[in-house]
Design a protein around this motif. Structure first.
Motif, PDB file in Angstrom:
ATOM      1  N   GLY A  78       0.805  -1.216   0.000  1.00 20.07           N
ATOM      2  CA  GLY A  78       0.000   0.000   0.000  1.00 20.07           C
ATOM      3  C   GLY A  78       0.837   1.264   0.000  1.00 20.07           C
ATOM      4  N   TYR A  79       2.032   1.178   0.573  1.00 22.34           N
ATOM      5  CA  TYR A  79       2.950   2.316   0.573  1.00 22.34           C
ATOM      6  C   TYR A  79       3.814   2.367  -0.686  1.00 22.34           C
ATOM      7  CZ  TYR A  79       2.052   3.967   5.334  1.00 22.34           C
ATOM      8  OH  TYR A  79       1.470   4.498   6.465  1.00 22.34           O
ATOM      9  N   GLY A  80       3.580   1.443  -1.598  1.00 23.13           N
ATOM     10  CA  GLY A  80       4.292   1.478  -2.869  1.00 23.13           C
ATOM     11  C   GLY A  80       5.653   0.824  -2.871  1.00 23.13           C
ATOM     12  N   ALA A  81       5.930  -0.040  -1.901  1.00 23.05           N
ATOM     13  CA  ALA A  81       7.227  -0.712  -1.848  1.00 23.05           C
ATOM     14  C   ALA A  81       7.305  -1.818  -2.892  1.00 23.05           C
ATOM     15  CB  ALA A  81       7.479  -1.275  -0.458  1.00 23.05           C
ATOM     16  N   GLN A  82       8.479  -1.962  -3.489  1.00 20.13           N
ATOM     17  CA  GLN A  82       8.715  -3.068  -4.420  1.00 20.13           C
ATOM     18  C   GLN A  82       9.304  -4.290  -3.717  1.00 20.13           C
ATOM     19  OE1 GLN A  82       9.924   0.165  -5.406  1.00 20.13           O
ATOM     20  NE2 GLN A  82       8.179   0.507  -6.766  1.00 20.13           N
ATOM     21  N   PHE A  83       9.896  -4.069  -2.535  1.00 21.19           N
ATOM     22  CA  PHE A  83      10.504  -5.156  -1.781  1.00 21.19           C
ATOM     23  C   PHE A  83      10.108  -5.042  -0.307  1.00 21.19           C
ATOM     24  CE2 PHE A  83      13.408  -4.389  -5.311  1.00 21.19           C
ATOM     25  CZ  PHE A  83      13.697  -5.668  -5.760  1.00 21.19           C
ATOM     26  N   ILE A  84       9.977  -6.209   0.349  1.00 20.29           N
ATOM     27  CA  ILE A  84       9.794  -6.238   1.796  1.00 20.29           C
ATOM     28  C   ILE A  84      10.638  -7.387   2.345  1.00 20.29           C
ATOM     29  CG2 ILE A  84       7.705  -7.676   1.594  1.00 20.29           C
ATOM     30  CD1 ILE A  84       6.709  -6.349   4.190  1.00 20.29           C
ATOM     31  N   CYS A  85      11.285  -7.146   3.486  1.00 20.21           N
ATOM     32  CA  CYS A  85      12.158  -8.149   4.095  1.00 20.21           C
ATOM     33  C   CYS A  85      11.711  -8.435   5.524  1.00 20.21           C
ATOM     34  CB  CYS A  85      13.603  -7.656   4.091  1.00 20.21           C
ATOM     35  SG  CYS A  85      14.818  -8.855   4.702  1.00 20.21           S
ATOM     36  N   PHE A  86      11.689  -9.720   5.888  1.00 21.02           N
ATOM     37  CA  PHE A  86      11.361 -10.168   7.241  1.00 21.02           C
ATOM     38  C   PHE A  86      12.624 -10.671   7.937  1.00 21.02           C
ATOM     39  CE2 PHE A  86       7.283 -10.204   5.163  1.00 21.02           C
ATOM     40  CZ  PHE A  86       6.391  -9.849   6.164  1.00 21.02           C
ATOM     41  N   PRO A  87      12.584 -10.876   9.263  1.00 18.44           N
ATOM     42  CA  PRO A  87      13.788 -11.272   9.999  1.00 18.44           C
ATOM     43  C   PRO A  87      14.148 -12.752   9.868  1.00 18.44           C
ATOM     44  CG  PRO A  87      12.245 -10.050  11.390  1.00 18.44           C
ATOM     45  CD  PRO A  87      11.497 -10.455  10.166  1.00 18.44           C
ATOM     46  N   GLU A  88      15.374 -13.034  10.215  1.00 20.73           N
ATOM     47  CA  GLU A  88      15.852 -14.410  10.332  1.00 20.73           C
ATOM     48  C   GLU A  88      15.082 -15.126  11.435  1.00 20.73           C
ATOM     49  OE1 GLU A  88      20.129 -16.716  11.000  1.00 20.73           O
ATOM     50  OE2 GLU A  88      19.754 -14.838  12.074  1.00 20.73           O
ATOM     51  N   HIS A  89      14.819 -16.412  11.228  1.00 22.17           N
ATOM     52  CA  HIS A  89      14.205 -17.295  12.232  1.00 22.17           C
ATOM     53  C   HIS A  89      12.861 -16.778  12.751  1.00 22.17           C
ATOM     54  CE1 HIS A  89      17.388 -20.177  12.382  1.00 22.17           C
ATOM     55  NE2 HIS A  89      18.294 -19.354  12.876  1.00 22.17           N
ATOM     56  N   PHE A  90      12.144 -15.955  11.954  1.00 27.73           N
ATOM     57  CA  PHE A  90      10.874 -15.443  12.470  1.00 27.73           C
ATOM     58  C   PHE A  90       9.842 -16.547  12.662  1.00 27.73           C
ATOM     59  CE2 PHE A  90       9.831 -15.571   8.027  1.00 27.73           C
ATOM     60  CZ  PHE A  90       8.448 -15.640   7.938  1.00 27.73           C
ATOM     61  N   THR A  91      10.006 -17.687  11.994  1.00 26.69           N
ATOM     62  CA  THR A  91       9.032 -18.776  12.128  1.00 26.69           C
ATOM     63  C   THR A  91       9.217 -19.580  13.414  1.00 26.69           C
ATOM     64  OG1 THR A  91      10.452 -20.229  10.798  1.00 26.69           O
ATOM     65  CG2 THR A  91       8.719 -19.005   9.639  1.00 26.69           C
ATOM     66  N   ILE A  92      10.281 -19.313  14.175  1.00 26.95           N
ATOM     67  CA  ILE A  92      10.461 -20.017  15.448  1.00 26.95           C
ATOM     68  C   ILE A  92       9.276 -19.780  16.371  1.00 26.95           C
ATOM     69  CG2 ILE A  92      11.660 -18.172  16.704  1.00 26.95           C
ATOM     70  CD1 ILE A  92      12.744 -21.843  16.751  1.00 26.95           C
ATOM     71  N   GLN A  93       8.544 -18.698  16.119  1.00 27.12           N
ATOM     72  CA  GLN A  93       7.371 -18.387  16.937  1.00 27.12           C
ATOM     73  C   GLN A  93       6.302 -19.466  16.845  1.00 27.12           C
ATOM     74  OE1 GLN A  93       6.604 -13.774  16.740  1.00 27.12           O
ATOM     75  NE2 GLN A  93       7.567 -14.399  14.808  1.00 27.12           N
TER      76      GLN A  93
END
Length: 291
Positions: free
Chosen positions: A37-52
């Motif tokens: 929605g903000y017009g970004a072409q890329f988005i990055c998430f953190p390492e090991h975020f699925t450990i949750q």
């Protein structure tokens, strides 16, 4: 023709007790939808975020079983990332996910989902001593720049960013934005990643986007807390942010940061900057080779 201005988003995600796969995927979808929605072409998430995904299980999952438990969610994770990338027309650097491969090896893998439905992978090359000894994670075998509709990018997962030859390898393959999903438990660890990533921007005259986990996570074994201050980093020269920081999150708070990257400024810096690190290398004396 490559875009001259690109917008990137970095998610600094807070660790939360998670009782279902859908609950985590809904959080991911929220950030992707917002970044688009903000017009970004890329988005990055953190390492090991699925450990949750392990935090809601009772009794607590022993660390030695973590990779196998997470592997049960690998197929769903890849499918969700691809669907979100297509729906929101954005490239998703899916942090990283510990999983077991068909040959039995445990790896820490970043899945990169493209808007056209493709899915790329980058395996962490340098597992930390803790990842090796506790989770049995092995290092990957290759690092290659990844083709996107906006040009080539690179991915260095956390500890990988602390090895300068890897950033140079990606820059030589024309990756001008390098994404660094990371997970560090202490401020010391965070600054190891931050300082090395800032060095990579100078050495390779490129942009580096870092995305870290923050907070505390009860009921998980071997990832109980995390410290981060995610950032979008630039070379240190005229035409870029004064301190080489295009955007920076508040430490230890969940948020998403967004920055506009001027790709033409990289071209100008490489051609006529105050220093020209790529052009001035002594290739007659040294080089980075790859098997």
């Amino acid at each position: 023709m490559a875009e001259q201005k690109l917008r990137v988003a970095s998610v600094q995600m807070a660790l939360q007790k998670t009782r279902s796969v859908d609950a985590l995927f809904e959080r991911v979808a929220h950030f992707v939808r917002t970044a688009s929605g903000y017009g970004a072409q890329f988005i990055c998430f953190p390492e090991h975020f699925t450990i949750q995904l392990l935090s809601g299980e009772a009794p607590m999952v022993p660390a030695a079983e973590s990779v196998d438990r997470l592997t049960a969610h690998t197929t769903a994770l890849k499918q969700v990332l691809v669907e979100l990338a297509k729906k929101h027309a954005i490239t998703i650097v899916g942090g990283s996910h510990a999983t077991r491969l068909e040959d039995g090896a445990a790896r820490n893998v970043s899945y990169i989902a493209h808007a056209d439905g493709r899915l790329s992978e980058q395996h962490k090359l340098h597992p930390t001593p803790d990842e090796r000894s506790v989770w049995g994670i092995d290092g990957g075998a290759r690092a290659d720049a990844i083709d996107t509709e906006y040009g080539r990018i690179g991915v260095m997962i956390c500890y990988d960013s602390e090895f300068p030859e890897l950033g140079r390898r990606l820059a030589d393959q024309d990756a001008r934005i390098i994404f660094v999903p990371y997970c560090t438990d202490t401020r010391h660890g965070h600054f190891r990643v931050r300082y090395c990533c800032q060095a990579r921007t100078v050495e390779n005259q490129c942009y580096v986007v870092t995305s870290g986990l923050v907070g505390n996570l009860p009921n998980t074994d071997n990832l109980e807390m995390a410290y981060a201050q995610s950032a979008v980093l630039t070379p240190s020269d005229h035409g870029f942010a004064r301190d080489g920081i295009a955007a920076e999150a508040e430490p230890q708070a969940e948020q998403m940061i967004i920055a506009d990257l001027d790709m033409a400024a990289l071209d100008a810096a490489r051609a006529s900057g105050s220093v020209r690190n790529l052009a001035d290398r002594r290739l007659d004396l040294y080089s980075v080779s790859w098997r």
